[in-house]
Design a protein around this motif. Sequence first.
Motif, short mmCIF file in Angstrom:
data_model
loop_
_atom_site.label_atom_id
_atom_site.label_comp_id
_atom_site.label_asym_id
_atom_site.label_seq_id
_atom_site.Cartn_x
_atom_site.Cartn_y
_atom_site.Cartn_z
N SER A 33 41.81 -24.05 12.00
CA SER A 33 41.31 -22.93 12.89
C SER A 33 41.68 -21.45 11.89
O SER A 33 42.39 -21.55 10.88
N ALA A 52 35.67 -19.49 3.99
CA ALA A 52 34.79 -19.42 5.61
C ALA A 52 33.49 -19.50 5.07
O ALA A 52 32.45 -20.32 5.79
N GLN A 55 32.08 -22.67 4.12
CA GLN A 55 32.40 -23.60 5.07
C GLN A 55 30.90 -23.43 6.26
O GLN A 55 30.64 -24.20 6.86
N ARG A 57 31.08 -20.96 8.31
CA ARG A 57 31.75 -20.00 9.39
C ARG A 57 31.44 -18.77 9.15
O ARG A 57 31.07 -18.09 7.99
N GLU A 58 31.56 -17.92 10.25
CA GLU A 58 31.48 -16.48 10.21
C GLU A 58 32.59 -15.77 9.37
O GLU A 58 33.90 -15.74 9.99
#
Length: 77
Positions: A33, A52, A55, A57-58
Amino acid sequence: MDTKLEDLKLRPGLLWELHALGYYTVGDMAHLSIVETLRIPGMGGVYWRRIAKAQGREPYPTKRELMNARNEVEPRS
């Protein structure tokens, strides 16, 4: 998500820490996480945003997303 962590231009100390924890690609860290990732010694906001982004992600989560991630890691008693 097979980007190697070496390709993200992280600090040598952080890279060493991630390798010591068994993370060699951004895919290896996908299960972590936001809170767990930021608790890794040497991990700062700039480096987390690079990971991130790699990946998918945001990289700039909202406050609500951060609080939800924190509550998943540390449930209140």
